[in-house]
Design an enzyme around this catalytic site. Structure first.
Site, PDB file in Angstrom:
ATOM      1  N   LEU A  64       0.867  -1.174   0.000  1.00 39.89           N
ATOM      2  CA  LEU A  64       0.000   0.000   0.000  1.00 39.89           C
ATOM      3  C   LEU A  64       0.906   1.227   0.000  1.00 39.89           C
ATOM      4  CD1 LEU A  64      -2.709  -0.807   2.723  1.00 39.89           C
ATOM      5  CD2 LEU A  64      -2.988  -0.929   0.246  1.00 39.89           C
ATOM      6  N   ASP A  65       0.458   2.298  -0.653  1.00 40.88           N
ATOM      7  CA  ASP A  65       1.211   3.542  -0.581  1.00 40.88           C
ATOM      8  C   ASP A  65       1.299   4.003   0.867  1.00 40.88           C
ATOM      9  OD1 ASP A  65       1.434   3.532  -3.326  1.00 40.88           O
ATOM     10  OD2 ASP A  65      -0.283   4.856  -3.637  1.00 40.88           O
ATOM     11  N   ARG A  66       2.348   4.747   1.153  1.00 35.67           N
ATOM     12  CA  ARG A  66       2.573   5.223   2.519  1.00 35.67           C
ATOM     13  C   ARG A  66       1.365   5.964   3.080  1.00 35.67           C
ATOM     14  NH1 ARG A  66       7.698   9.055   4.379  1.00 35.67           N
ATOM     15  NH2 ARG A  66       7.149   9.201   6.583  1.00 35.67           N
ATOM     16  N   THR A  79      -1.768   5.729   2.158  1.00 41.20           N
ATOM     17  CA  THR A  79      -3.011   4.973   2.073  1.00 41.20           C
ATOM     18  C   THR A  79      -3.174   4.129   3.330  1.00 41.20           C
ATOM     19  OG1 THR A  79      -2.838   4.837  -0.337  1.00 41.20           O
ATOM     20  CG2 THR A  79      -4.322   3.273   0.739  1.00 41.20           C
ATOM     21  N   ARG A 135      -5.123   6.422  -7.954  1.00 41.82           N
ATOM     22  CA  ARG A 135      -4.782   7.842  -7.885  1.00 41.82           C
ATOM     23  C   ARG A 135      -4.659   8.458  -9.273  1.00 41.82           C
ATOM     24  NH1 ARG A 135       0.181   7.645  -3.638  1.00 41.82           N
ATOM     25  NH2 ARG A 135       0.064   9.919  -3.829  1.00 41.82           N
TER      26      ARG A 135
END
Length: 337
Positions: free
Chosen positions: A155-157, A159, A257
């Protein structure tokens, strides 16, 4: 410097894995267990020979010093249960402390095969790119007895939400296969700015990954990019904002995104692809609307087949309080206008 004192699998030598090595490096004979099977020999060596440069690992592979069942193999060979691997004498650097503080996270599911957590926003999943450590390093520090712990996906930081880790290599292999075959269902909540019109919308835009001059990873829509598909369903409108459910049909980097930003609906708080002026404004409270100081993207639901039982598992993670409170404040703002 110390010897390669501990390697996974059954060993022909009798040296204890709990004792520091006090002799020169020597040949290691390692019998591959079921949990170590089905991985490439180069990846196996890179994992067990921590501190040994990659160039040296590939050099000993090319030279034939590494043998499997007494025969030569190349770096693409996939290990099988019962294989006996000859690892030549190598020296590895003293293991350095990672510096990561041990930390646990809210657990959604844990058994002998899996650990699934609810990751908070602002925490990277792993170290790198200017981040000293992330979830995986913190969990390993908190669980020094864990023999195996690896990220299944990322997961993105910024998110929040469901993050899955494997506690066995067989589970990791199985879940990666499910990801490749599109058998894992991932759902997200995203709050966007703009006049969203459709109850349900498919966005299929090819995505191309590149690095900025500063070395940061970015993604853009490009005709020769990878095919990418997201299905968005409107959950509710809040004036000029819309809460969407995003269903990933492919799993590209920054897919949700970029698909939304490229369609004119940037995710609120997105510091890479969003509306930067709006983001700055939202970081300050305005009347009934409270401040939002994070990206509003949350991995809310995950459905997969359990790697041991094969039965379907569905896990959910509630919206974090800061997101819930922000939506309520938008609702209050609309009510007084």
């Amino acid at each position: 410097m110390k010897d390669l004192a501990r390697v996974s699998g059954k060993r022909a030598e009798t040296q204890s894995a709990d004792q520091p090595s006090q002799v020169s490096p020597q040949v290691q004979l390692i019998t591959i267990s079921d949990e170590e099977a089905d991985q490439r020999i180069d990846n196996f060596l890179l994992r067990i020979c921590k501190g040994v440069p990659k160039s040296h690992i590939y050099r000993v592979l090319r030279s034939g010093e590494v043998r499997v069942n007494k025969g030569r193999i190349d770096q693409t060979y996939r290990l099988r249960e019962g294989d006996v691997v000859r690892v030549p004498p190598v020296r590895m650097a003293e293991k350095q402390a990672s510096g990561a503080p041990g930390s646990e996270f809210h657990i959604l599911l844990e058994d002998n095969h899996l650990l699934v957590i609810d990751k908070p926003a602002g925490v990277a999943v792993h170290g790198g790119s200017g981040v000293s450590y992330g979830v995986i390093e913190q969990l390993r520090a908190a669980r020094p007895q864990a023999k195996f712990l690896e990220l299944v996906h990322r997961l993105d930081r910024d998110t929040s939400g469901i993050l899955m880790l494997a506690k066995k290599r067989s589970a990791l292999t199985n879940l990666h296969e499910q990801i490749r075959e599109g058998e894992i269902d991932k759902r997200y909540f995203a709050l966007v700015h703009g006049n969203w019109q459709h109850a349900r919308q498919h966005i299929k835009l090819p995505l191309f990954k590149y690095n900025t001059p500063e070395g940061e990873r970015r993604v853009r829509v490009q005709s020769d990019g990878l095919p990418s598909h997201t299905i968005f369903t409107l959950v509710r409108k809040f004036g000029d904002f819309a809460l969407l459910d995003a269903e990933l049909k492919t799993g590209r980097t920054h897919q949700i995104r970029v698909h939304l930003a490229s369609s004119g609906f940037p995710i609120v708080g997105d510091d890479k692809y969003g509306d930067f002026g709006l983001n700055r404004a939202l970081q300050k409270a305005d009347g009934n609307r409270i401040a939002l100081k994070r990206m509003f993207l949350h991995a809310r639901q995950l459905t997969f087949l359990h790697p041991e039982s094969g039965k379907p598992v569905t896990l959910s993670a509630k919206l974090p309080p800061e997101c819930e409170h922000f939506l309520k404040s938008l609702e209050a703002t609309i009510a007084v206008t």
